[in-house]
Design a protein around this motif. Sequence first.
Motif, mmCIF file in Angstrom:
data_model
loop_
_atom_site.group_PDB
_atom_site.id
_atom_site.type_symbol
_atom_site.label_atom_id
_atom_site.label_comp_id
_atom_site.label_asym_id
_atom_site.label_seq_id
_atom_site.Cartn_x
_atom_site.Cartn_y
_atom_site.Cartn_z
ATOM 1 N N ARG A 17 0.813 -1.217 0.000
ATOM 2 C CA ARG A 17 0.000 0.000 0.000
ATOM 3 C C ARG A 17 0.844 1.264 0.000
ATOM 4 N N THR A 18 2.107 1.163 0.379
ATOM 5 C CA THR A 18 2.982 2.339 0.417
ATOM 6 C C THR A 18 4.045 2.270 -0.677
ATOM 7 N N GLY A 38 -1.295 -4.647 -6.275
ATOM 8 C CA GLY A 38 -2.391 -5.434 -5.738
ATOM 9 C C GLY A 38 -2.562 -5.116 -4.273
ATOM 10 N N PHE A 39 -3.685 -5.527 -3.738
ATOM 11 C CA PHE A 39 -3.973 -5.300 -2.331
ATOM 12 C C PHE A 39 -4.500 -6.588 -1.725
ATOM 13 N N GLY A 40 -3.990 -6.936 -0.558
ATOM 14 C CA GLY A 40 -4.457 -8.141 0.104
ATOM 15 C C GLY A 40 -3.848 -8.300 1.474
ATOM 16 N N PHE A 41 -4.307 -9.332 2.177
ATOM 17 C CA PHE A 41 -3.790 -9.662 3.501
ATOM 18 C C PHE A 41 -4.186 -11.104 3.787
ATOM 19 N N PRO A 42 -3.544 -11.752 4.758
ATOM 20 C CA PRO A 42 -3.720 -13.199 4.960
ATOM 21 C C PRO A 42 -5.170 -13.640 5.142
ATOM 22 N N GLU A 43 -5.962 -12.896 5.922
ATOM 23 C CA GLU A 43 -7.342 -13.317 6.181
ATOM 24 C C GLU A 43 -8.198 -13.366 4.921
ATOM 25 N N ALA A 44 -7.760 -12.670 3.877
ATOM 26 C CA ALA A 44 -8.504 -12.660 2.611
ATOM 27 C C ALA A 44 -7.909 -13.620 1.603
ATOM 28 N N GLY A 45 -7.063 -14.529 2.048
ATOM 29 C CA GLY A 45 -6.454 -15.472 1.128
ATOM 30 C C GLY A 45 -5.304 -14.882 0.342
ATOM 31 N N GLY A 46 -4.809 -13.730 0.767
ATOM 32 C CA GLY A 46 -3.628 -13.139 0.141
ATOM 33 C C GLY A 46 -3.908 -11.985 -0.785
ATOM 34 N N LEU A 47 -4.988 -12.059 -1.590
ATOM 35 C CA LEU A 47 -5.209 -11.019 -2.596
ATOM 36 C C LEU A 47 -6.679 -10.636 -2.629
ATOM 37 N N TRP A 165 -13.990 4.195 -3.612
ATOM 38 C CA TRP A 165 -13.987 3.754 -5.004
ATOM 39 C C TRP A 165 -13.518 4.889 -5.897
ATOM 40 N N ALA A 166 -12.534 4.611 -6.739
ATOM 41 C CA ALA A 166 -12.057 5.605 -7.705
ATOM 42 C C ALA A 166 -13.053 5.710 -8.857
ATOM 43 N N ALA A 167 -12.930 6.776 -9.637
ATOM 44 C CA ALA A 167 -13.856 6.990 -10.750
ATOM 45 C C ALA A 167 -13.769 5.881 -11.786
ATOM 46 N N ASN A 168 -12.595 5.253 -11.909
ATOM 47 C CA ASN A 168 -12.415 4.189 -12.895
ATOM 48 C C ASN A 168 -12.778 2.807 -12.352
ATOM 49 N N GLY A 169 -13.348 2.758 -11.143
ATOM 50 C CA GLY A 169 -13.789 1.490 -10.595
ATOM 51 C C GLY A 169 -12.762 0.757 -9.762
ATOM 52 N N GLN A 170 -11.562 1.329 -9.616
ATOM 53 C CA GLN A 170 -10.545 0.683 -8.804
ATOM 54 C C GLN A 170 -10.771 0.959 -7.319
ATOM 55 N N LEU A 171 -10.238 0.058 -6.508
ATOM 56 C CA LEU A 171 -10.327 0.215 -5.061
ATOM 57 C C LEU A 171 -9.200 1.126 -4.596
ATOM 58 N N ARG A 172 -9.572 2.215 -3.956
ATOM 59 C CA ARG A 172 -8.581 3.160 -3.448
ATOM 60 C C ARG A 172 -8.404 2.907 -1.944
ATOM 61 N N VAL A 173 -7.218 2.450 -1.552
ATOM 62 C CA VAL A 173 -6.933 2.083 -0.169
ATOM 63 C C VAL A 173 -6.179 3.221 0.503
#
Length: 326
Positions: A17-18, A38-47, A165-173
């Motif tokens: 994320r950074t 990409g964005f993810g973490f262990p509880e979400a299966g990685g991605l 949510w970004a205007a293009n549909g991407q997830l903004r973290v």
Amino acid sequence: VAASLGGRIKFVLVCDRTFDAAVREFLQVTLDAPVFLGFGFPEAGGLVSIQALPTADLALVAAAAAASHEEHTPILCEMGYPLPCNELKLAPLHHRARADASDDDDEETRKASCSDDASSLDEEGCGELLLRGGSIFEGYHGKAHLTAQAFDSEGWLATGYICAWAANGQLRVHGKRNGFLRARGGKLVNAQRLEAIYAHRCPLVYQIWCYCEPATPLLAVVALDREAVLRWLQSEGLDLRRAEDMAHPHAERIKGALLAQLHDVALRCRLHPWEMVCAVHIVKALGQADDDYRQLATPTFVLRRAHLKKRYERELKQLKVSLRLS
């Protein structure tokens, strides 16, 4: 470099994320392949999300990703499109006063700041990311109470991440819910984002921890990069001995150079005035020993802010006093 790795790299996926835009550009040139976030973490299966899927036209997607970020943008917040195996939704931040497992602040502090912080972030279209789907874990082994805290009655996993949510549909973290500080004037500051910007782009900085309160400007505790200090002393024609000594005869000049670099980075990255560091306390390292550092950071090197605040409480008070007197 690309040839030494076999010469068949199609794309590189980075889950950070950074992640700095300059580092991304460097990797794309040296590896001769597009770099996707990409964005993810262990509880979400990685991605959880990815900027592009392998079936996409990678050249077109890479060009679009590069064009979507202005040159001055140091940290890329858009972390791609959700994977089709999960459901995602953003919950209003005031729906519960939940603290992340790494947050050590006392209950009264959390309750006092939760309402104001939630309102400010809600106005920006942000919410807490909730997940449900095939790749989400079932629970913490042998820790039913933590599992109950993580999931709601409908099976949604509360991640603790503030997203939009970004205007293009991407997830903004934007960052972890407990990683935001309330700065002077009531403005919210994403501390982890600022620390990444300053650490990546300020030559003298090796480690940095930022702290602020509603009535005070942004303060920082900084561990210097030893080689960068030596180069700076050499460029200034100063004594190279005792470069690591906090009582170095040129300590004040080093601190002045550090503040100047931090200010220059803030201007180049177009940070807001309340995101500029106004005073610093210099240390050899965030945690003078291994045992101390383990108390101040998680095994994945995420800073424990409550521990750091307690560890450097006296130094922070001195910085506040010096700012009032100046």
